[in-house]
Design an enzyme around this catalytic site. Structure first.
Site, PDB file in Angstrom:
ATOM      1  N   ARG A  82     -62.766 102.931  45.067  1.00 32.16           N
ATOM      2  CA  ARG A  82     -63.256 102.391  43.797  1.00 32.16           C
ATOM      3  C   ARG A  82     -63.410 100.873  43.866  1.00 32.16           C
ATOM      4  NH1 ARG A  82     -59.744 106.514  41.975  1.00 32.16           N
ATOM      5  NH2 ARG A  82     -60.751 108.008  40.578  1.00 32.16           N
ATOM      6  N   SER A 129     -44.898 112.231  57.279  1.00 29.24           N
ATOM      7  CA  SER A 129     -45.853 111.222  57.745  1.00 29.24           C
ATOM      8  C   SER A 129     -45.805 109.977  56.880  1.00 29.24           C
ATOM      9  CB  SER A 129     -47.273 111.800  57.724  1.00 29.24           C
ATOM     10  OG  SER A 129     -47.551 112.402  56.468  1.00 29.24           O
ATOM     11  N   ASP A 146     -40.359 116.982  56.313  1.00 32.12           N
ATOM     12  CA  ASP A 146     -40.784 115.982  55.337  1.00 32.12           C
ATOM     13  C   ASP A 146     -39.602 115.460  54.532  1.00 32.12           C
ATOM     14  OD1 ASP A 146     -42.683 114.375  54.195  1.00 32.12           O
ATOM     15  OD2 ASP A 146     -43.809 115.978  53.240  1.00 32.12           O
ATOM     16  N   LYS A 149     -39.281 117.199  47.859  1.00 30.50           N
ATOM     17  CA  LYS A 149     -38.665 116.276  48.818  1.00 30.50           C
ATOM     18  C   LYS A 149     -38.697 114.849  48.281  1.00 30.50           C
ATOM     19  CE  LYS A 149     -42.606 114.340  50.528  1.00 30.50           C
ATOM     20  NZ  LYS A 149     -42.897 112.919  50.824  1.00 30.50           N
ATOM     21  N   SER A 156     -40.199 104.862  53.113  1.00 36.08           N
ATOM     22  CA  SER A 156     -40.296 105.820  52.008  1.00 36.08           C
ATOM     23  C   SER A 156     -40.205 105.107  50.666  1.00 36.08           C
ATOM     24  CB  SER A 156     -39.174 106.858  52.112  1.00 36.08           C
ATOM     25  OG  SER A 156     -39.068 107.600  50.916  1.00 36.08           O
ATOM     26  N   ARG A 157     -41.269 105.186  49.876  1.00 36.42           N
ATOM     27  CA  ARG A 157     -41.276 104.537  48.568  1.00 36.42           C
ATOM     28  C   ARG A 157     -40.312 105.224  47.608  1.00 36.42           C
ATOM     29  NH1 ARG A 157     -47.727 104.570  48.104  1.00 36.42           N
ATOM     30  NH2 ARG A 157     -47.253 106.614  48.959  1.00 36.42           N
ATOM     31  N   ASN A 158     -40.182 106.550  47.698  1.00 39.08           N
ATOM     32  CA  ASN A 158     -39.248 107.264  46.822  1.00 39.08           C
ATOM     33  C   ASN A 158     -37.807 106.867  47.132  1.00 39.08           C
ATOM     34  OD1 ASN A 158     -40.844 109.411  45.157  1.00 39.08           O
ATOM     35  ND2 ASN A 158     -41.757 109.437  47.182  1.00 39.08           N
ATOM     36  N   LYS A 215     -48.773 115.111  46.817  1.00 37.06           N
ATOM     37  CA  LYS A 215     -47.534 115.889  46.766  1.00 37.06           C
ATOM     38  C   LYS A 215     -46.872 115.705  45.406  1.00 37.06           C
ATOM     39  CE  LYS A 215     -46.838 115.163  51.729  1.00 37.06           C
ATOM     40  NZ  LYS A 215     -45.997 114.550  52.788  1.00 37.06           N
TER      41      LYS A 215
END
Length: 372
Positions: free
Chosen positions: A35, A177, A283, A230, A293-295, A144
């Site tokens: 975008r 990944s 995962d 996850k 990992s952002r989470n 996800k």
């Protein structure tokens, strides 16, 4: 003489969409839709997506566009005169070649958008494909999570959007990944889950080998439930790490988190073996322990005393925070116990302190350990 490469259109130029587009260019003429016109100019002129993959060099052969119709025409040309299309590039070359009138059935669309944006991009795509050759075209998504409002999994959203286009093969590409590592050319193993054999084979043909190993599955539900839960478990593990609870606690959360994922997955029709594979255990381990990992980062910030709003400051996206309440509601509807998910929801949205959440989990009634 080189064989003509298949065409790939990647819709969404975030970190993961850009990484998969870079991976696909080795075997396919690939066009990436964004975008943001500045991102498009930077990719085409300097071969970098500085916003989402800073300082990662992208392949010279990768092209980008801000025109959605151009991206779709790349894989499903309408045949209209003067239609704007990216040139087909023969495999293993980067130079422009004469346009080729491949049928859509040779081609692949990858949807690199989050769950919240999946319905809209599927709607736009389906509307444009109705009057184009689309028989045998494959569309796969990478997001996800559960939709935060409807509780739907991605395959339910896609199936609804493409109901009038039965000739389009659908599937989900998932697995342990980090986009940055894939874009840097580091090894990765992924699973394409689909009931369309041609779609599975097309993803394997384009993605498998050299940098990526692609496995196939027909368990779409299991793969998507693993990918959704996850992220929630990674927030829980991050909270534990932020509190300084140690590696024993992290191992316990991963193990019981896997059991939680499997319970819900089986209740929804998934297969038990899926949760022992790449899109389940694989995962989960990556997202719960990996520094990219952002989470997990959000969980660590909350464990260290930040609020959810503070943890998400700066535009960080954590799908686990977006879908945790939808997952819990689904579990309650299905009669499935999700104690870790419930604890994460209480911390994120109900003001429960992380330490009290840990105490409540430890105080649960003792029970025999079982696979589910």
């Amino acid at each position: 003489m080189n064989a003509v490469a298949p065409r790939v259109a990647v819709l969404g130029a975030g970190s993961w969409g850009t990484a998969l587009a870079a991976l696909a260019t080795a075997r396919a003429s690939t066009l990436l839709w964004a975008r943001n016109a500045d991102i498009v100019r930077a990719i085409n002129a300097h071969h970098v997506n500085q916003r989402y993959l800073p300082d990662v060099a992208l392949p010279d052969a990768l092209r980008a566009t801000a025109n959605l119709d151009e991206a779709i025409s790349h894989v499903a040309p309408s045949g209209l005169p003067n239609e704007s299309r990216a040139p087909i590039v023969p495999a293993n070359t980067a130079g422009p070649q004469a346009a080729n009138t491949q049928v859509a059935g040779n081609n692949l669309i990858i949807l690199g958008v989050p769950v919240a944006g999946l319905a809209e991009i599927c709607r736009q795509l389906a509307e444009r494909l109705v009057n184009r050759p689309h028989q045998g075209l494959s569309v796969v998504w990478t997001c996800k999570g559960f939709h935060h409002e409807t509780g739907q999994l991605p395959h339910q959203i896609a199936a609804s959007a493409f109901a009038a286009l039965p000739g389009v093969g659908l599937g989900v590409l998932s697995g342990p990944s980090f986009a940055r590592e894939v874009a840097q050319g580091l090894p990765v193993a992924l699973t394409i889950a689909t009931t369309s054999s041609p779609t599975a084979q097309r993803v394997v043909d384009i993605m498998h080998g050299r940098l990526a190993r692609i496995y196939t599955s027909t368990d779409i539900v299991g793969v998507e439930v693993g990918g959704a839960l996850k992220n929630i478990m990674a927030i829980a593990c991050g909270i534990g790490d932020g509190l300084g609870l140690g590696t024993n606690a992290r191992a316990a959360l991963i193990t019981r988190g896997l059991a939680e994922m499997q319970r819900l997955g089986l209740a929804l029709g998934g297969q038990a073996e899926t949760f022992a594979g790449l899109t389940g255990l694989g995962d989960l381990v990556l997202t719960a322990t990996g520094p990219l990992s952002r989470n997990r980062q959000v969980g660590v910030a909350i464990g260290e005393g930040k609020t959810l709003e503070q943890a998400l400051a700066g535009g960080i996206t954590a799908e686990g925070a977006r879908c945790a309440r939808a997952a819990l509601a689904l579990g309650q509807h299905m009669g499935v116990e999700l104690p870790i998910t419930q604890a994460v929801c209480q911390v994120l949205f109900e003001g429960l302190s992380p330490r009290k959440a840990v105490s409540s989990l430890l105080a649960r009634e003792a029970r025999p350990e079982a696979p589910t």
